[in-house]
Design a protein around this motif. Structure first.
Motif, PDB file in Angstrom:
ATOM      1  N   TYR A 162       0.826  -1.211   0.000  1.00  0.00           N
ATOM      2  CA  TYR A 162       0.000   0.000   0.000  1.00  0.00           C
ATOM      3  C   TYR A 162       0.855   1.253   0.000  1.00  0.00           C
ATOM      4  CZ  TYR A 162      -3.163   3.563   1.738  1.00  0.00           C
ATOM      5  OH  TYR A 162      -3.872   4.732   1.896  1.00  0.00           O
ATOM      6  N   LEU A 190       3.909   1.557  -1.127  1.00  0.00           N
ATOM      7  CA  LEU A 190       4.550   1.734  -2.455  1.00  0.00           C
ATOM      8  C   LEU A 190       3.559   2.317  -3.467  1.00  0.00           C
ATOM      9  CD1 LEU A 190       6.673  -1.548  -2.698  1.00  0.00           C
ATOM     10  CD2 LEU A 190       7.496   0.787  -2.294  1.00  0.00           C
ATOM     11  N   LYS A 191       2.323   1.803  -3.434  1.00  0.00           N
ATOM     12  CA  LYS A 191       1.335   2.317  -4.380  1.00  0.00           C
ATOM     13  C   LYS A 191       0.991   3.763  -4.084  1.00  0.00           C
ATOM     14  CE  LYS A 191      -3.247   1.344  -6.198  1.00  0.00           C
ATOM     15  NZ  LYS A 191      -4.447   0.447  -6.130  1.00  0.00           N
ATOM     16  N   SER A 237       2.952   5.995  -2.763  1.00  0.00           N
ATOM     17  CA  SER A 237       4.058   6.922  -3.047  1.00  0.00           C
ATOM     18  C   SER A 237       4.450   6.971  -4.535  1.00  0.00           C
ATOM     19  CB  SER A 237       5.285   6.498  -2.207  1.00  0.00           C
ATOM     20  OG  SER A 237       5.711   5.190  -2.588  1.00  0.00           O
ATOM     21  N   ARG A 238       3.798   6.168  -5.416  1.00  0.00           N
ATOM     22  CA  ARG A 238       4.173   6.132  -6.851  1.00  0.00           C
ATOM     23  C   ARG A 238       3.704   7.395  -7.552  1.00  0.00           C
ATOM     24  NH1 ARG A 238       1.699   1.354 -10.244  1.00  0.00           N
ATOM     25  NH2 ARG A 238      -0.159   2.644  -9.826  1.00  0.00           N
ATOM     26  N   GLN A 239       4.612   7.981  -8.375  1.00  0.00           N
ATOM     27  CA  GLN A 239       4.286   9.185  -9.139  1.00  0.00           C
ATOM     28  C   GLN A 239       4.004   8.799 -10.610  1.00  0.00           C
ATOM     29  OE1 GLN A 239       3.986  12.236  -7.939  1.00  0.00           O
ATOM     30  NE2 GLN A 239       4.553  11.599  -5.846  1.00  0.00           N
ATOM     31  N   PRO A 240       2.983   9.428 -11.222  1.00  0.00           N
ATOM     32  CA  PRO A 240       2.692   9.130 -12.648  1.00  0.00           C
ATOM     33  C   PRO A 240       3.839   9.631 -13.538  1.00  0.00           C
ATOM     34  CG  PRO A 240       1.384  10.992 -11.902  1.00  0.00           C
ATOM     35  CD  PRO A 240       2.065  10.427 -10.655  1.00  0.00           C
ATOM     36  N   PRO A 241       4.160   8.906 -14.654  1.00  0.00           N
ATOM     37  CA  PRO A 241       5.257   9.342 -15.537  1.00  0.00           C
ATOM     38  C   PRO A 241       4.941  10.673 -16.215  1.00  0.00           C
ATOM     39  CG  PRO A 241       3.997   7.577 -16.578  1.00  0.00           C
ATOM     40  CD  PRO A 241       3.485   7.703 -15.164  1.00  0.00           C
TER      41      PRO A 241
END
Length: 282
Positions: A28, A30-31, A33-37
């Motif tokens: 959760y 990791l998801k 904190s993920r930034q869109p490209p």
């Protein structure tokens, strides 16, 4: 003892659950904190080229070709009158060189000289007959005018009375005699065979004493003023030529020496070789 067993059993149950919970928590995080490209706009770079300024100039396109030299004019020399060959030029042999109008051989002229004399005598006789006819016509007119007196101008004379037909016949006979004389003189002139143009002898078949006729070929001559060379060119090369009028340079490699002449493109034959599909150019 029982307490330890319960503790061990509880540990076996809670340890997998704890690991699963920790894994879910890490996933959760990791998801979350993920930034869109990020998006970037591609710019066209174009083709790599080199630019050079065009300069107009005149060039000579050289198109090499080979062919065989042939004469423009070649004739079978035949006499126009029949007779015995009296004289043959010493150079009338294969390779002999002659200028236009130069005598090649002579046919015995005696018979033709006699024919000229006979025709000249016929002309003289016809001239005499014409003078007689004119004199008779003049006398007839004088007699008719004397007989008619004042009536001579009112009515014309009959042509038969004034010897008109006789006079016309005498004039026609004179014209015919002169024509026969001209023919005899022409035949006498034709006893001498002359070169029709600047030429060389390819072969000859005349000898002194030989009897020839208008069907006899006494020599084969070819002209030396103009020659032709037929060459084969591709259609791509033909597009560069001016036909007719293009410049041509003819080279002959004779071993140690090279000879050169200037010429021009005269014409195309108008057909293509069946094998090489080449255009034939002269």
């Amino acid at each position: 003892m029982n307490e330890q067993k319960r503790t061990g059993r509880l540990r076996k149950i809670l340890l997998p659950i704890g690991i699963l919970v920790v894994g879910l928590l890490v996933a959760y995080l990791l998801k979350a904190s993920r930034q869109p490209p990020g998006r970037e706009t591609a710019r066209p770079t174009g083709a790599l080229v080199e630019v050079e300024q065009a300069i107009e100039e005149t060039r000579t396109v050289r198109i090499p070709a080979t062919g065989t030299v042939t004469p423009r004019h070649e004739v079978n020399l035949t006499p126009q009158v029949a007779g015995r060959v009296e004289w043959v030029h010493p150079d009338l042999v294969a390779g002999g060189d002659f200028a236009a109008g130069e005598a090649l051989l002579r046919i015995e002229p005696a018979d033709f000289e006699l024919a000229v004399e006979q025709a000249a005598a016929t002309v003289a006789q016809a001239e005499y007959q014409l003078e007689v006819a004119k004199a008779n016509a003049a006398v007839a007119r004088e007699e008719w005018e004397r007989m008619q007196g004042d009536r001579a101008e009112s009515k014309g004379p009959d042509p038969l009375v004034l010897h008109g037909p006789q006079l016309d016949q005498a004039e026609a006979n004179l014209a015919s005699a002169k024509a026969r004389l001209a023919t005899a003189e022409l035949n006498l002139e034709r006893t001498v065979l002359r070169a029709p143009f600047n030429c060389r002898v390819r072969r000859q078949s005349a000898s002194p004493g030989q009897v020839v006729s208008p069907s006899s070929v006494v020599a084969v001559l070819y002209g030396t003023d103009l020659v032709e060379i037929e060459v084969g060119l591709s259609l791509e090369d033909l597009a560069w030529l001016d036909v007719p009028g293009g410049d041509a340079r003819v080279l002959l490699d004779a071993g140690t020496d090279t000879y050169a002449w200037t010429g021009e493109v005269d014409r195309t034959v108008g057909v293509l070789d069946e094998v090489g599909r080449l255009a034939r150019v002269v």
